[in-house]
Scaffold this motif. Structure first.
Motif, short mmCIF file in Angstrom:
data_model
loop_
_atom_site.label_atom_id
_atom_site.label_comp_id
_atom_site.label_asym_id
_atom_site.label_seq_id
_atom_site.Cartn_x
_atom_site.Cartn_y
_atom_site.Cartn_z
N CYS A 146 -38.89 -49.64 -41.71
CA CYS A 146 -37.53 -49.80 -42.23
C CYS A 146 -37.47 -50.57 -43.55
O CYS A 146 -36.42 -50.64 -44.17
N CYS A 152 -38.34 -53.05 -35.21
CA CYS A 152 -39.28 -51.93 -35.18
C CYS A 152 -40.50 -52.25 -34.31
O CYS A 152 -41.03 -51.36 -33.63
N ARG A 156 -39.74 -42.37 -35.43
CA ARG A 156 -38.78 -42.93 -34.47
C ARG A 156 -38.40 -41.76 -33.57
O ARG A 156 -37.76 -40.82 -34.00
#
Length: 154
Positions: free
Chosen positions: A49, A93, A143
């Motif tokens: 991210c 994450c 993801r």
């Protein structure tokens, strides 16, 4: 990729787990010989991210049983790659990796390159964890459920 290394080289690990050993780390490094000597690089950002990183995640996971602390290939002792991530292992994450919501894998550009790694050719030429391995493959972080994928080549 369709190349599968001989089972004798895998030493009981899955191909997915074994091929993450000895690959270049992202935003983190080892300061000593032990697998727990991992440190973030200065100014490291989350590999997924891009927020400030707070942890170095072992790929594959080292886990509480310690099964994935090292892997021997052609006389080289390989350690898990380190990936800088945000979160603690239960948050961000990093937490998504531990909960199975995020997948990190090394992807070779061709079967020829995968075979060169498993035969020891690339390992002898470039060494373990060399950034030069990005010439032949890279990290893919996905993801799951959302389908967001980030590819990292350096």
């Amino acid at each position: 990729m369709s190349y599968v290394p001989p089972a004798s080289l895998l030493r009981g690990l899955s191909v997915d787990a074994a091929q993450k050993f000895g690959m270049p780390s992202i935003g983190a490094h080892y300061e000593g010989r032990g697998v727990r000597t991992n440190r973030l690089d200065e100014g490291a950002r989350c590999a997924f991210c891009r927020r400030p990183a707070t942890n170095a995640h072992h790929v594959p996971n080292v886990g509480m049983g310690g099964r994935n602390k090292g892997f021997a290939l052609h006389g080289y002792e390989l350690r898990p790659a380190l990936i800088a991530l945000c979160g603690s292992g239960t948050t961000g994450c990093h937490g998504e990796c531990h909960s199975g919501l995020m997948r990190i894998e090394w992807v070779w550009d061709s079967d020829e390159y995968a075979e060169a790694w498993w035969s020891g050719e690339l390992l002898r030429e470039y060494g373990a964890a060399s950034p030069m391995l990005y010439e032949f493959g890279g990290w893919e972080i996905a993801r799951l459920g959302i389908g967001t994928v980030r590819r990292i080549r350096a």
